[in-house]
Design a protein around this motif. Structure first.
Motif, PDB file in Angstrom:
ATOM      1  N   LEU A  30     -12.137 -22.855  -7.116  1.00 10.64           N
ATOM      2  CA  LEU A  30     -12.181 -24.053  -8.077  1.00 10.64           C
ATOM      3  C   LEU A  30     -11.674 -23.733  -9.416  1.00 10.64           C
ATOM      4  O   LEU A  30     -10.962 -24.515 -10.095  1.00 10.64           O
ATOM      5  CB  LEU A  30     -13.520 -24.974  -8.193  1.00 10.64           C
ATOM      6  CG  LEU A  30     -13.535 -26.081  -8.787  1.00 10.64           C
ATOM      7  CD1 LEU A  30     -12.151 -27.308  -8.349  1.00 10.64           C
ATOM      8  CD2 LEU A  30     -14.571 -26.760  -8.840  1.00 10.64           C
ATOM      9  N   ARG A  31     -12.154 -22.660  -9.932  1.00  7.06           N
ATOM     10  CA  ARG A  31     -11.643 -22.286 -11.175  1.00  7.06           C
ATOM     11  C   ARG A  31     -10.131 -21.681 -11.125  1.00  7.06           C
ATOM     12  O   ARG A  31      -9.361 -22.100 -12.026  1.00  7.06           O
ATOM     13  CB  ARG A  31     -12.575 -20.964 -11.691  1.00  7.06           C
ATOM     14  CG  ARG A  31     -12.013 -20.668 -12.950  1.00  7.06           C
ATOM     15  CD  ARG A  31     -12.812 -19.263 -13.559  1.00  7.06           C
ATOM     16  NE  ARG A  31     -12.484 -18.199 -12.538  1.00  7.06           N
ATOM     17  CZ  ARG A  31     -13.039 -17.173 -12.035  1.00  7.06           C
ATOM     18  NH1 ARG A  31     -14.352 -17.287 -12.340  1.00  7.06           N
ATOM     19  NH2 ARG A  31     -12.713 -16.429 -11.342  1.00  7.06           N
ATOM     20  N   GLU A  32      -9.621 -20.983 -10.028  1.00  9.93           N
ATOM     21  CA  GLU A  32      -8.324 -20.883  -9.870  1.00  9.93           C
ATOM     22  C   GLU A  32      -7.530 -22.452  -9.688  1.00  9.93           C
ATOM     23  O   GLU A  32      -6.411 -22.177 -10.172  1.00  9.93           O
ATOM     24  CB  GLU A  32      -8.059 -19.928  -8.590  1.00  9.93           C
ATOM     25  CG  GLU A  32      -8.736 -18.614  -9.005  1.00  9.93           C
ATOM     26  CD  GLU A  32      -8.891 -17.639  -7.734  1.00  9.93           C
ATOM     27  OE1 GLU A  32      -8.368 -18.085  -6.779  1.00  9.93           O
ATOM     28  OE2 GLU A  32      -9.510 -16.519  -8.033  1.00  9.93           O
ATOM     29  N   LEU A  33      -7.825 -23.175  -9.180  1.00 11.96           N
ATOM     30  CA  LEU A  33      -7.400 -24.423  -8.853  1.00 11.96           C
ATOM     31  C   LEU A  33      -7.146 -25.115 -10.538  1.00 11.96           C
ATOM     32  O   LEU A  33      -6.009 -25.832 -10.607  1.00 11.96           O
ATOM     33  CB  LEU A  33      -7.933 -25.274  -8.190  1.00 11.96           C
ATOM     34  CG  LEU A  33      -7.864 -24.973  -6.438  1.00 11.96           C
ATOM     35  CD1 LEU A  33      -8.864 -26.018  -5.830  1.00 11.96           C
ATOM     36  CD2 LEU A  33      -6.382 -24.959  -6.054  1.00 11.96           C
ATOM     37  N   CYS A  34      -8.116 -24.934 -11.218  1.00 14.78           N
ATOM     38  CA  CYS A  34      -7.834 -25.458 -12.513  1.00 14.78           C
ATOM     39  C   CYS A  34      -6.749 -25.127 -13.393  1.00 14.78           C
ATOM     40  O   CYS A  34      -6.164 -25.679 -13.869  1.00 14.78           O
ATOM     41  CB  CYS A  34      -9.295 -25.256 -13.121  1.00 14.78           C
ATOM     42  SG  CYS A  34     -10.778 -26.457 -12.859  1.00 14.78           S
ATOM     43  N   VAL A  35      -6.728 -23.549 -13.263  1.00 21.65           N
ATOM     44  CA  VAL A  35      -5.361 -22.850 -13.731  1.00 21.65           C
ATOM     45  C   VAL A  35      -4.216 -23.505 -13.137  1.00 21.65           C
ATOM     46  O   VAL A  35      -3.174 -23.632 -14.019  1.00 21.65           O
ATOM     47  CB  VAL A  35      -5.751 -21.265 -13.675  1.00 21.65           C
ATOM     48  CG1 VAL A  35      -4.421 -20.700 -13.979  1.00 21.65           C
ATOM     49  CG2 VAL A  35      -6.967 -20.957 -14.222  1.00 21.65           C
ATOM     50  N   LEU A  36      -4.086 -23.487 -11.921  1.00 22.97           N
ATOM     51  CA  LEU A  36      -2.988 -24.006 -11.271  1.00 22.97           C
ATOM     52  C   LEU A  36      -2.734 -25.331 -11.646  1.00 22.97           C
ATOM     53  O   LEU A  36      -1.392 -25.624 -12.005  1.00 22.97           O
ATOM     54  CB  LEU A  36      -3.061 -24.095  -9.688  1.00 22.97           C
ATOM     55  CG  LEU A  36      -2.103 -24.474  -8.909  1.00 22.97           C
ATOM     56  CD1 LEU A  36      -0.977 -23.488  -8.826  1.00 22.97           C
ATOM     57  CD2 LEU A  36      -2.471 -24.765  -7.412  1.00 22.97           C
TER      58      LEU A  36
END
Length: 154
Positions: A106-112
């Motif tokens: 989810l953190r990586e999706l926020c960056v995306l």
């Protein structure tokens, strides 16, 4: 406000605020440890505590000297990053990366989502993403984080 939030987590999960950045801590789009929601006896919190103890054992002189942020800004910046690694957001994010893959993703999706991509809607279902953020990162609605900098005076 708290009564209006639906807070759901398993016995192992954490409820957090959305990722933030703080250059002085060397933290870029990571979860902050200002607000953490959890059930009692959460093994993830126990893992964080154990990791803090392990890291402190590797750096036992850390608390011997605290540079003055105004008189020694370069030394204080190094101190702040060590503090994050020992007891702060770096520990939290490292344990999340090891034990809670859904929060890591989810953190990586926020960056995306904040990245300059064309046709993001073809890559990511934004309505599902928003629902996920609301359910897994609800504490951002509860309080504003990132302005107290209490670690500067601790």
């Amino acid at each position: 406000m708290l009564r209006q939030l639906e807070l759901r987590a398993s016995a192992r999960e954490l409820l957090l605020a959305p990722p933030v950045s703080n250059d002085q801590l060397g933290m870029y789009f990571k979860y902050n440890n200002s607000l953490i929601g959890s059930h009692p006896g959460n093994p993830t919190l126990e893992a964080i505590s154990e990791e803090i103890l392990r890291r402190y054992a590797q750096d036992p002189t850390f608390y011997d000297v605290r540079p003055d942020p105004d008189l020694q800004p370069m030394e204080f910046n190094a101190y702040a990053r060590r503090l994050s690694r020992l007891t702060g957001p770096a520990v939290l994010n490292d344990v999340i990366d090891q034990q809670l893959p859904s929060l890591r993703q989810l953190r990586e999706l926020c960056v995306l989502v904040i990245s300059p991509l064309r046709d993001l809607h073809q890559t990511l279902d934004l309505s599902k993403f928003v629902k996920l953020v609301h359910s897994q990162l609800p504490l951002g609605k509860l309080a504003e984080i990132g302005h107290a900098h209490s670690w500067r005076t601790a």
